[in-house]
Design an enzyme around this catalytic site. Structure first.
Site, short mmCIF file in Angstrom:
data_model
loop_
_atom_site.label_atom_id
_atom_site.label_comp_id
_atom_site.label_asym_id
_atom_site.label_seq_id
_atom_site.Cartn_x
_atom_site.Cartn_y
_atom_site.Cartn_z
CB SER A 276 -0.90 0.01 1.23
OG SER A 276 -0.13 0.31 2.37
CE LYS A 277 0.56 7.75 -1.58
NZ LYS A 277 1.44 7.90 -2.62
NE ARG A 278 1.86 -0.36 6.07
CZ ARG A 278 0.83 -1.10 5.78
NH1 ARG A 278 -0.38 -0.61 5.84
NH2 ARG A 278 0.99 -2.35 5.40
CD GLU B 277 2.36 7.64 -5.63
OE1 GLU B 277 2.46 8.17 -4.52
OE2 GLU B 277 1.74 6.58 -5.83
#
Ligand code: GLU
Length: 470
Positions: A232-234, A242
């Site tokens: 995930s983004k984490r 990105e």
């Protein structure tokens, strides 16, 4: 093989989606078959034209091209409604008013294991009738067989009351219509597969297509972060855009994505697109979750950067700065002849395109000297040596890497200091910080006039600063 990539345009293209696209692409190219791009936009609220454009743009950047499409699933509404009508007509589907609460109550009465069966109310959402007997077996090319006993499957909702179809129905009909031979997608879809197989089976019985049988399925392992949790983004960058903004090269990203759950079998890490096409097979895709490791991707990217011809690196940097760091585009445009050289002397020191400007931007625009670097390297001893360097470089002829090296070596020998004691003050003076490409190359690229001017100013300002500090 006929393969498809079928993203839902509900957001950016994520790393997992890009890997799915890549595997389908590699299989299509290796088999001489076709890759179909189908945008699954039946969820109108969550789909947008902007998201579709983002996905197409990410695929273009990765150079994952397709042979058919992009098709919009929503454009096939007529066909979906017609197939749905045939299922209703034949009794293989029915309209039912049951709510989520009704399903829950059903499970409480019959046990959680018991598949939900609704009543034919003649109105409401449309459910597929799962046969009472038997089972549906998913023969997965990676995971082997998974058996789904019909008694445990709920009658799935395949369309809303207004007749608009849902994913499991639309995707099954589209896979038939597109004559897809292999469905390769994320493991999160495994539990959907029996539902889709049942739709395909019903459609075949009704003569709606699928004479050649259902597609083969392959479900790709989940992606985890280095901490072993779902990606995930984490864990840093989650979308292809990105990665692009971070300055990664598309060929390095594809190479890395290919290795997420697949190995060439001989520990080879750097694989060109042609090698990937030649060597990729579903048989060697792992069943275990794959670990996305941003540090490893950057390392691999560094290898690709160093392998580029300097002129090519310069071109990539130019394009990258124009789109991702437009605040530097002007400074770059003022010294177009410098870029090639700056790229060449930075090539060994950067892992991503984004690291170029912080390292070498001082060649294009003067920047303020970092206070910490000044305190550390422009103390009395540092300024003393900087002064010696200033004098030597004034008369160094020609002002090229070789002569600069000789001039500085003479000072090091005469003053009996370590090279760093001389180089660091010069570096801080000309680059504004303690990191730069090699010092001789940096000085030569900057040119005598700029180099001397910056060194002189650094001497003056640091002297004033020292006086102020007492
Ligand atoms: N549209 C689905 C998704 O983006 C994938 C459908 C499929 O591959 O079957 O998750």
């Amino acid at each position: 093989m006929r393969l498809r990539f079928a993203p839902s345009p509900t957001g950016a293209l994520h790393i997992g989606g890009a890997r799915t696209a890549l595997y389908n692409f590699l299989l299509a190219r290796a088999s001489g078959g076709a890759l179909i791009l189908r945008i699954e936009d039946t969820d109108r609220e969550r789909s947008s034209a902007e998201n579709i454009e983002q996905i197409l743009d990410a695929l273009r950047w990765l150079e994952i091209d397709y042979d058919e499409g992009p098709f919009l699933q929503s454009a096939r509404e007529q066909r979906h409604r017609q197939a749905l009508a045939a299922l209703l007509e034949s009794g293989r589907a029915y309209r039912c008013l049951a709510t989520a609460a009704d399903v829950k109550a059903f499970k409480e009465r019959h046990g959680a294991q018991r598949g939900f069966r609704g009543r034919d109310d003649g109105e409401g959402a449309i459910r597929l009738r799962v046969p009472e007997q038997g089972e549906t077996v998913v023969h997965d090319l990676i995971r082997g067989d998974t058996v789904f006993a019909h008694a445990h499957l709920d009658d799935p909702v395949i369309a809303r009351a207004d007749g608009s179809v849902l994913y499991n129905f639309a995707v099954a009909i589209d896979d038939l219509d597109d004559r897809v031979s292999h469905v390769v997608r994320g493991e999160d879809h495994l539990s959907n597969t029996p539902k889709q197989l049942l739709v395909i089976e019903a459609a075949r019985e009704l003569g709606l297509g699928g004479e050649d049988g259902p597609p083969a399925y392959a479900h790709l392992p989940l992606l985890h972060g280095p901490d072993g949790r779902k990606l995930s983004k984490r864990h840093g960058a989650a979308s292809v855009q990105e990665l692009r903004t971070e300055g990664l090269l598309p060929e390095a990203v594809c190479n890395y994505l290919a290795l997420l759950g697949w190995g060439a079998g001989d520990d080879q890490t750097v694989l060109s697109r042609e090698q990937l096409i030649a060597r990729f097979t579903l048989e060697r895709v792992s069943r275990n979750p794959a670990r996305f490791d941003a540090a490893k991707l950057r390392w691999l990217n560094g290898i690709y950067i160093r392998a580029l011809p300097a002129a090519e690196l310069a071109a990539r940097l130019q394009a990258f700065i124009a789109t991702e760091q437009p605040e530097h585009a002007q400074a770059l445009a003022r010294h177009p002849q410098l870029l090639h050289r700056a790229a060449a002397i930075s090539q060994e020191k950067i892992q991503t395109l984004a690291e170029f400007w912080p390292l070498a931007g001082f060649l294009f625009e003067r920047r303020e000297i970092d206070a910490q670097a000044a305190a550390r390297h422009l103390d009395r001893a540092g300024r003393e040596l900087l002064m010696r360097a200033y004098e030597a470089l004034r008369t160094c002829e020609p002002f090229d890497e070789r002569q600069i090296e000789l001039a500085l070596a003479a000072i090091i020998a005469r003053e009996r200091v370590k090279p760093g004691a001389l180089y660091q003050p010069i570096r801080v003076a000309i680059a504004g910080r303690a990191v730069s490409p090699g010092i001789f190359e940096s000085l030569a690229a900057l040119g005598r006039e700029q180099a001397l001017e910056r060194m002189k100013d650094a001497l003056q300002t640091s002297a004033q600063q020292l006086a102020l500090d007492g």
